[in-house]
Each structure stands twice: as structure tokens, then as C-alpha cells.
Design an enzyme around this catalytic site. Structure first.
Site, PDB file in Angstrom:
ATOM      1  N   SER A 187      54.974  19.556  19.843  1.00  0.00           N
ATOM      2  CA  SER A 187      53.450  19.895  18.639  1.00  0.00           C
ATOM      3  C   SER A 187      52.930  18.394  18.495  1.00  0.00           C
ATOM      4  O   SER A 187      52.189  18.389  17.910  1.00  0.00           O
ATOM      5  CB  SER A 187      54.369  20.270  17.223  1.00  0.00           C
ATOM      6  OG  SER A 187      55.372  19.555  16.602  1.00  0.00           O
ATOM      7  N   SER A 206      59.211  18.592  20.019  1.00  0.00           N
ATOM      8  CA  SER A 206      58.281  18.153  19.784  1.00  0.00           C
ATOM      9  C   SER A 206      57.413  16.838  19.957  1.00  0.00           C
ATOM     10  O   SER A 206      56.165  16.668  19.901  1.00  0.00           O
ATOM     11  CB  SER A 206      57.465  18.933  18.896  1.00  0.00           C
ATOM     12  OG  SER A 206      56.974  20.034  18.950  1.00  0.00           O
ATOM     13  N   LYS A 223      52.181  11.896  12.236  1.00  0.00           N
ATOM     14  CA  LYS A 223      52.226  12.780  12.447  1.00  0.00           C
ATOM     15  C   LYS A 223      51.234  13.534  11.391  1.00  0.00           C
ATOM     16  O   LYS A 223      51.814  13.254  10.716  1.00  0.00           O
ATOM     17  CB  LYS A 223      53.144  13.607  13.123  1.00  0.00           C
ATOM     18  CG  LYS A 223      52.952  14.860  13.262  1.00  0.00           C
ATOM     19  CD  LYS A 223      54.681  15.556  14.070  1.00  0.00           C
ATOM     20  CE  LYS A 223      54.329  16.629  14.551  1.00  0.00           C
ATOM     21  NZ  LYS A 223      55.478  17.490  15.357  1.00  0.00           N
TER      22      LYS A 223
HETATM   23  N1  GLN Z   1      57.666  23.882  21.452  1.00  0.00           N
HETATM   24  C1  GLN Z   1      58.639  23.751  20.577  1.00  0.00           C
HETATM   25  C2  GLN Z   1      58.316  25.183  19.320  1.00  0.00           C
HETATM   26  O1  GLN Z   1      57.614  25.919  19.481  1.00  0.00           O
HETATM   27  C3  GLN Z   1      58.947  23.398  19.486  1.00  0.00           C
HETATM   28  C4  GLN Z   1      58.331  22.651  19.168  1.00  0.00           C
HETATM   29  C5  GLN Z   1      58.518  21.229  18.071  1.00  0.00           C
HETATM   30  O2  GLN Z   1      59.641  20.583  18.176  1.00  0.00           O
HETATM   31  N2  GLN Z   1      58.502  21.259  16.707  1.00  0.00           N
HETATM   32  O3  GLN Z   1      58.822  25.449  18.453  1.00  0.00           O
END
Ligand code: GLN
Length: 501
Positions: free
Chosen positions: A144, A168, A69
Site C-alpha cells: 500500500s 506494504s 505516507k
Molecule cells: N497487501 C496487504 C493487504 O492488503 C498488505 C498491506 C499492508 O502491508 N499494509 O493487506
């Protein structure tokens, strides 16, 4: 052999390399070309060649390239966290977890697209354009870690790492039909990870199956003196081999799986079938209570933005990446750089977080959220006194259409309804594909107490075998007609980002 390479899991490909049936160079080249096609916009940078690493030859992961990532720092390689503000930033050092995996033999294949600073559930918040879901290119891959999930599902990479703050890793894994695991907080070093919410962020594997997940995790965990929150994992991660669930007690939390979660009918059906399958494998299943879990989202969307507002203060045009200069003063430069460099969702979070931490509101918002967080941990502790694992659907729904939730942040946040409670409690959770609903993958989530990774992997493995999910459709035609057109097939280096936007 190369033609069949895509049918092999990472562990199988590694075994073929060790047995001399495949060369590590061949494996790297096949995946490099697939990754560089940049079909799906899953990659932001792809290596030209495997780095020479004599130390890695013969190591356990030798010959299995790794997609990483974008928010992991990689020395000399763009590490932009999906943000304009870090455009072109090439760090002088490599994140501990990436370095560990390289030392175990896994060369860096490329950097994957993601929501900006890991804020999002659809990968549409990337400054470099959205990632497409290989099951249906009109749909999101989740986020994400959407680039990592799509790359593994489409066979553009044998495996990948991502980060999970509120879901994410698990949610994109679910939406792309692969396995994703968030380890116990502290199990994996955060050193060199561009921080979103430091008390929640954890790195973890995104893989084709549970065995690959265990193999990758084995080399990710371990204490790192450069991360003061990292801990020594109490045992080695073993490769799972269990094919039943005899004696395993599963709890189904009413609060997350009941009506309030808004679980789609197709997802519910797959969840119920998987629970029934678990019973046939010998598990006992009962409903359990996590009374504070429905408040997890509210607590998360105060705590995570609060921490983000502090973490993102360092991006000011002075030290990294973008600077929008001028001769009218330092403060104006900060403002212009941050105004131009951050996307809308990141700005929303910084404002929310700054507000929640401001004097007069701190106790009411941030303080209350911390109390809720403690209650959620207590709920899990209570549940784990009666159950081995708590199980839920990973996401309330399958992959949605690009753009469908973009104008409605609250609808977007609901993606995380079932995944946010675990990071708040610091406990591990894994998502495995449980089947399809209207042709799209559904994820099944198991979570356990801190450091229960080995037991979780065993249970997930037994279930995986019984489910027999077939993800091959996502790989077929992944580098198809438009594969070359999007990013320039066969080319390494920086890709043409946002070509599909
Ligand atoms: N979707 C969640 C957010 O927008 C989790 C994101 C994540 O785990 N980095 O914060």
C-alpha cells in the site's frame, strides 16, 4: 550541482550539504518542485517550504527532505490514510517517527498517496486515484505504500517512510526497483500512525539504496512510552560496509519459492541468479522448510481484517473528517458517513473482520488463525537455528497493469504470499532490487530473526554492491511532458488528487 543532485543518494546529498557543496534550501527546492509536479499522482500534499528548524541544522539528516505516507499523523497537515472518510483531517499532533526524523534534520517534503487505510497491494484502493509506476505508467507501483515507493524511484523525493502490515513496504519497493525494509515489530513507535492491524503494523524506510535505508532506520527506532508495544532496540543501527557474505547461511524455503508460490519465470530467474551471486560472495545456500508458511495468507486475511474492524470503528462521523449528516438520528448518520466514506476494499475487510470475530465463529476463524500464526513463528525459529537468513522473491511477479487484478481480490491478495509470513512472526525483512525482468524491477527479500537488522543490512549491502542495479531509468523523464499537467507544477499545498484516475 543541482543537475547532478538527482544522481545522489540521500546519504550522498546529506554529505554534500554538510561539506558546503550544496545548500539544504537548494536540495529542498529541487525536490519540492519535483514532488509538486505530482507526476505519477504519488503525492497528496506537498510542503511549500522547509519548516524552520534551528535544532535540526547540523544534525545527521540535515537537508534531506522526507516523503511521508499519508497515514502518519502530521500536525496541521492533511493526514487522510488515502481515505475519503478522513478527507481534510489535519491532526493536532505528529507521529513519533516523523517527529524523530524531523529532529534528526529531515524536513517534511510531502504526504504520499497510498491504498486506503493501507489495505491493498497496488495503490488502486486510494480514494485519491492510483499511483503510476515510474518504470511504466500503465502499471501499478505496488501497495500500500505505493506513493512513497514511486516517489523515491522517480526521484521526486530522496527517501520516504511507509508502513508494512503484510508487505506494504517491501512489495512496492520491489515493484518500483528500490530498497524497502520492515523492521522487527516494536522497533519503531506506532504512535501517530493511523492503525490498520495493530499487532502487525510497522513503519520502515523506502530508499534508493541500503545505506540510505540504514541511515533512515537509525533515526526511526527507539522506545516510545506512547506506544506500549514499542521496545528499546538493543543496539545502534550501523552503516553497512561489508562486501562479502563469507560464512552467511541462507535458507530458501521450498514452501514459498516452490511451485505453490506461483513465481513468474522472470522473477524466478532473477532470484536464482541472486542466490548464485550470494554463493560467489561466500554464502552457503540450502533449501529450508517453513511448513506453515503457505497458510500465512489465510491467517493474515483473518487477523488483519479482525483488527481493522475494531480499529476502524472510531471513524463514525463524530470525531474526525467526513460527516454525512441529516436529522434522522445518530445511527443513520454513522451509517451514511461510513457508507460514503469507506471504499469497497475497506468495507470488505470490515465485514470479513466483523464476521471472524462474531460469537460462534470467533474460535473457528480468529482463534485458528492465531494458532497458525504461532506455528509460523515456530517455523522461523526452527529455520533460524540453522540459517542466518531466509531468502525469497519479494513479490511473485513484477508490476502488473493498472486494473489487471482489481476485480479479483484473491488474485490481489496473492501478491503478499512471500511477504506476509514475516510480520505474522514479528521479524524484520528487507527487499532489494535484484535486476529487471522484461524491463521491470524484481525484488529479492532477506528476512532474519528479531533484532537482526544490522546483520540484514550488511548482507543486503554486500549483495546490492555485487548486483549493481541501475535505477536511473525510472528517474529520467519522471517529471516529463505531463508532469505539470497532472497536479500543477511548482505549486505546493494540496494537490489535485486523482487527476490521473
Ligand atoms: N497487501 C496487504 C493487504 O492488503 C498488505 C498491506 C499492508 O502491508 N499494509 O493487506
Amino acid at each position: 550541482m543541482t543537475a547532478g543532485l538527482l544522481e545522489l543518494t540521500a546519504a550522498q546529498a546529506g554529505a554534500a550539504v554538510r561539506a558546503g557543496e550544496l545548500s539544504a534550501e537548494e536540495v529542498f527546492e529541487v525536490y519540492r518542485a519535483r514532488a509538486a509536479s505530482n507526476s505519477l499522482n504519488a503525492f497528496l500534499w506537498v510542503a511549500d517550504a522547509a519548516p524552520a528548524s534551528p535544532k535540526a541544522a547540523g544534525a545527521e539528516l540535515a537537508g534531506i527532505p522526507l516523503a511521508v505516507k499519508d497515514l502518519f499523523c502530521t500536525e496541521g497537515v492533511p493526514s487522510q490514510a488515502g481515505s475519503r472518510i478522513l478527507e481534510g483531517y489535519r491532526p493536532p499532533y505528529t507521529a513519533t517517527v516523523v517527529r524523530r526524523l524531523a529532529e534528526a534534520g529531515a524536513p517534511l517534503l510531502g504526504k504520499t498517496n497510498q491504498d486506503e487505510f493501507a489495505m491493498g497491494s497496488s495503490n488502486e484502493n486510494s480514494a485519491y486515484g492510483p499511483v503510476l509506476n515510474p518504470w511504466d505508467r500503465g502499471r501499478v507501483p505496488g501497495g500500500s505504500s505505493g506513493g512513497s515507493a514511486a516517489a523515491v524511484a522517480a526521484g521526486l523525493a530522496p527517501w520516504a517512510i511507509g508502513t508494512d502490515t503484510g508487505g506494504s513496504i517491501r512489495q512496492p519497493a520491489a515493484l518500483c526497483g528500490i530498497v524497502g525494509m520492515k523492521p522487527t515489530y516494536g522497533a519503531v513507535s506506532r504512535f501517530g500512525m493511523i492503525a490498520f492491524a495493530s499487532s502487525l503494523d510497522q513503519a520502515g524506510p523506502l530508499t534508493r539504496d541500503v545505506t540510505d535505508c540504514a541511515l533512515l532506520l537509525r533515526h526511526m527506532i527507539g522506545h516510545d512510552r506512547r506506544d506500549s508495544t514499542s521496545v528499546q532496540f538493543p543496539e545502534e543501527i550501523a552503516l553497512p560496509d561489508r562486501d562479502d557474505l563469507k560464512g552467511v547461511r541462507l535458507g530458501v524455503p521450498e514452501e514459498l519459492v516452490g511451485a505453490e508460490g506461483g513465481v513468474d519465470p522472470g522473477v524466478r530467474r532473477s532470484f536464482e541468479e541472486t542466490v548464485a551471486l550470494a554463493e560467489r560472495l561466500g554464502a552457503s545456500v540450502e533449501s529450508c522448510r517453513l511448513p506453515h508458511a503457505p497458510h500465512a495468507l489465510s491467517a493474515y486475511y483473518l487477523i488483519a481484517p479482525a483488527e481493522a474492524s475494531a480499529n476502524l470503528a472510531r471513524f463514525d462521523g463524530v470525531r474526525y473528517g467526513l460527516r454525512v449528516g441529516g436529522d434522522d438520528g445518530l445511527e443513520q448518520m454513522y451509517e451514511r458517513t461510513r457508507g460514503r466514506g469507506f471504499g469497497a476494499e475497506v468495507k470488505r475487510r470490515i465485514m470479513l473482520g466483523t464476521y471472524a470475530l462474531s460469537s460462534g465463529y470467533y474460535e473457528a476463524y480468529y482463534g485458528t488463525a492465531l494458532k497458525v500464526r504461532t506455528k509460523i513463528s515456530d517455523d522461523f525459529r526452527e529455520a533460524f537455528s540453522r540459517f542466518d537468513f531466509v531468502v525469497t522473491p519479494t513479490s511473485p511477479w513484477t508490476a502488473f497493469e493498472l486494473g489487471a487484478k482489481l476485480d479479483d481480490p484473491l488474485a490481489m491478495y496473492l501478491n503478499d504470499f512471500c511477504t506476509v509470513p514475516m510480520p505474522l512472526a514479528g521479524i524484520p525483512a528487507i527487499s532489494i532490487p535484484s535486476g529487471l525482468s522484461e524491463g521491470l524491477p524484481v525484488g529479492f527479500q532477506l528476512s532474519g530473526p528479531a533484532f537482526s537488522e544490522n546483520r540484514l543490512l550488511q548482507a543486503a549491502y554486500a549483495l546490492e554492491r555485487a548486483i549493481g542495479f541501475d535505477g536511473s531509468r525510472a528517474r529520467e523523464g519522471a517529471v516529463g511532458d505531463d508532469g505539470g499537467a497532472l497536479g500543477g507544477a511548482g505549486r505546493g499545498g494540496e494537490l489535485d488528487p486523482g487527476a490521473v484516475a
